[in-house]
Design an enzyme around this catalytic site. Structure first.
Site, PDB file in Angstrom:
ATOM      1  N   SER A  37       0.844  -1.192   0.000  1.00 29.71           N
ATOM      2  CA  SER A  37       0.000   0.000   0.000  1.00 29.71           C
ATOM      3  C   SER A  37       0.880   1.243   0.000  1.00 29.71           C
ATOM      4  O   SER A  37       1.902   1.294   0.679  1.00 29.71           O
ATOM      5  CB  SER A  37      -0.932  -0.009   1.217  1.00 29.71           C
ATOM      6  OG  SER A  37      -0.199  -0.177   2.413  1.00 29.71           O
ATOM      7  N   ASP A  38       0.444   2.236  -0.758  1.00 29.39           N
ATOM      8  CA  ASP A  38       1.205   3.484  -0.880  1.00 29.39           C
ATOM      9  C   ASP A  38       0.309   4.680  -0.577  1.00 29.39           C
ATOM     10  O   ASP A  38       0.285   5.668  -1.311  1.00 29.39           O
ATOM     11  CB  ASP A  38       1.810   3.591  -2.284  1.00 29.39           C
ATOM     12  CG  ASP A  38       2.865   4.690  -2.379  1.00 29.39           C
ATOM     13  OD1 ASP A  38       3.248   5.241  -1.324  1.00 29.39           O
ATOM     14  OD2 ASP A  38       3.294   5.008  -3.500  1.00 29.39           O
ATOM     15  N   GLY A  39      -0.470   4.556   0.489  1.00 33.57           N
ATOM     16  CA  GLY A  39      -1.279   5.661   0.976  1.00 33.57           C
ATOM     17  C   GLY A  39      -2.210   6.234  -0.069  1.00 33.57           C
ATOM     18  O   GLY A  39      -2.914   5.510  -0.780  1.00 33.57           O
ATOM     19  N   ALA A  40      -2.196   7.554  -0.188  1.00 36.51           N
ATOM     20  CA  ALA A  40      -3.092   8.247  -1.106  1.00 36.51           C
ATOM     21  C   ALA A  40      -2.723   8.029  -2.568  1.00 36.51           C
ATOM     22  O   ALA A  40      -3.495   8.391  -3.466  1.00 36.51           O
ATOM     23  CB  ALA A  40      -3.100   9.741  -0.793  1.00 36.51           C
ATOM     24  N   GLN A  41      -1.552   7.435  -2.833  1.00 39.66           N
ATOM     25  CA  GLN A  41      -1.140   7.209  -4.217  1.00 39.66           C
ATOM     26  C   GLN A  41      -1.810   5.976  -4.817  1.00 39.66           C
ATOM     27  O   GLN A  41      -2.193   5.977  -5.983  1.00 39.66           O
ATOM     28  CB  GLN A  41       0.380   7.055  -4.289  1.00 39.66           C
ATOM     29  CG  GLN A  41       1.152   8.238  -3.737  1.00 39.66           C
ATOM     30  CD  GLN A  41       0.760   9.550  -4.383  1.00 39.66           C
ATOM     31  OE1 GLN A  41       0.689   9.656  -5.608  1.00 39.66           O
ATOM     32  NE2 GLN A  41       0.476  10.547  -3.552  1.00 39.66           N
ATOM     33  N   GLY A  42      -1.924   4.909  -4.030  1.00 34.87           N
ATOM     34  CA  GLY A  42      -2.512   3.685  -4.557  1.00 34.87           C
ATOM     35  C   GLY A  42      -1.854   2.459  -3.969  1.00 34.87           C
ATOM     36  O   GLY A  42      -1.398   2.471  -2.820  1.00 34.87           O
TER      37      GLY A  42
ATOM     38  N   GLY B 289      -5.318  -0.043   5.433  1.00 36.21           N
ATOM     39  CA  GLY B 289      -4.425  -1.090   4.939  1.00 36.21           C
ATOM     40  C   GLY B 289      -4.960  -2.486   5.202  1.00 36.21           C
ATOM     41  O   GLY B 289      -4.811  -3.388   4.371  1.00 36.21           O
ATOM     42  N   ASP B 290      -5.613  -2.663   6.357  1.00 30.61           N
ATOM     43  CA  ASP B 290      -6.229  -3.956   6.672  1.00 30.61           C
ATOM     44  C   ASP B 290      -7.366  -4.254   5.709  1.00 30.61           C
ATOM     45  O   ASP B 290      -7.552  -5.397   5.273  1.00 30.61           O
ATOM     46  CB  ASP B 290      -6.764  -3.955   8.103  1.00 30.61           C
ATOM     47  CG  ASP B 290      -5.728  -3.494   9.114  1.00 30.61           C
ATOM     48  OD1 ASP B 290      -4.527  -3.725   8.873  1.00 30.61           O
ATOM     49  OD2 ASP B 290      -6.122  -2.898  10.133  1.00 30.61           O
TER      50      ASP B 290
END
Length: 300
Positions: free
Chosen positions: A214-219, A246-247
């Protein structure tokens, strides 16, 4: 083969009670059952996948945790913790969430042995076994040993700086770090990497058969040792709390793979549900109406 008939087992070392508080006191505090495994099980149930969560619980807060969990009708097997189940405070300030996490409860070796005996008696070779959260390293070593002895479908989402050393050449079926965790794991001397450098680090990472990052708000990225897929994030309707996003991503992705969706289709659904989780307190559940939106993706 992993399919919809495969049983899902989730080892959540230390579940918690999450206490959401509004810094500006515009709404009352909210108590929810928490823990990465609990969050995963809640969202997987939305797709008809019913995992069994194994965890350690301790009084006097154990009873409150079980009461909060009851509406979700999850399959939970608990083993005794010597000290109380954690209460974690999530302090909300507009779109920002400050987390104040309680200490992990004390868990005796005998309780860990009881959990291991349960796993040995129940997990089958084609079952999916997920270890997630933060473990006492002594216990993580034991649980890794038993996990790899029982099934080839081991999923890891654990907070452990020395995870690569503890794996000792064993290859999980899937690992799910976030970007910061992944970079710290493979490139500890330089945490500041751009996307081009990140892509190269992912493609060189052979520790796991599959990587979901996971890359936060990026995708989110998915790498199966052959192709690297990047899926852009869905902007949330509103920013309430990132806790559990993330979960949700991992749980929904796995649920859709078990239902025979391909990685692209599974990740599309997962990023939609992760976005919906950010738009509310706690993770999405059966009361939420999720409208799937199109998202851009490409191979790198």
């Amino acid at each position: 083969m992993l399919n919809h008939n495969s049983k899902v087992w989730i080892v959540n070392y230390a579940c918690a009670i999450d206490y959401y508080l509004d810094k500006h006191k515009q709404q009352r505090g909210v108590l929810t059952p928490g823990g990465k495994g609990i969050n995963m099980a809640i969202v997987m149930a939305l797709f008809g996948i019913k995992p069994t969560v194994l965890t350690f619980l301790g009084q006097p807060t154990k009873d409150l945790f079980l009461q909060l969990l009851k509406p979700y009708q999850l399959d939970l097997v608990s083993f005794p913790a010597t000290t109380q189940t954690r209460i974690n405070v999530k302090l909300l300030d507009g779109a920002q969430t400050t987390e104040i996490n309680d200490v992990t409860p004390l868990i005796e070796e005998q309780a860990v042995h009881e959990m291991i005996a349960y796993l040995k008696a129940n997990v089958k070779p084609n079952d999916l076994l997920v270890l997630n959260g933060r473990f006492l390293q002594r216990d993580l070593v034991k649980l890794l040993d038993v996990a790899f002895s029982l099934t080839k479908y081991v999923v890891l989402d654990v907070d452990e700086p020395q995870l690569l050393q503890l794996l000792n050449q064993r290859q999980p079926w899937l690992m799910k770090p976030n970007r910061d965790e992944f970079v710290a794991m493979v490139n500890a001397n330089n945490s500041n990497v751009d996307q081009q450098e990140l892509v190269q680090l992912i493609k060189q990472f052979q520790t796991t058969q599959n990587l979901l990052m996971s890359d936060g708000a990026q995708g989110a990225y998915f790498f199966d040792q052959q192709q690297l897929l990047f899926m852009e994030a869905i902007p949330p309707q509103q920013l309430v709390s990132t806790t559990g996003a993330g979960d949700t991503l991992l749980g929904v992705f796995l649920a859709n793979l078990l239902l025979d969706k391909d990685p692209v289709g599974s990740l599309k659904v997962a990023v939609n549900y992760a976005s919906a989780t950010i738009s509310k307190l706690a993770v999405v559940n059966s009361n939420d109406q999720i409208v799937l939106k199109a998202t851009n993706y490409y191979y790198l």
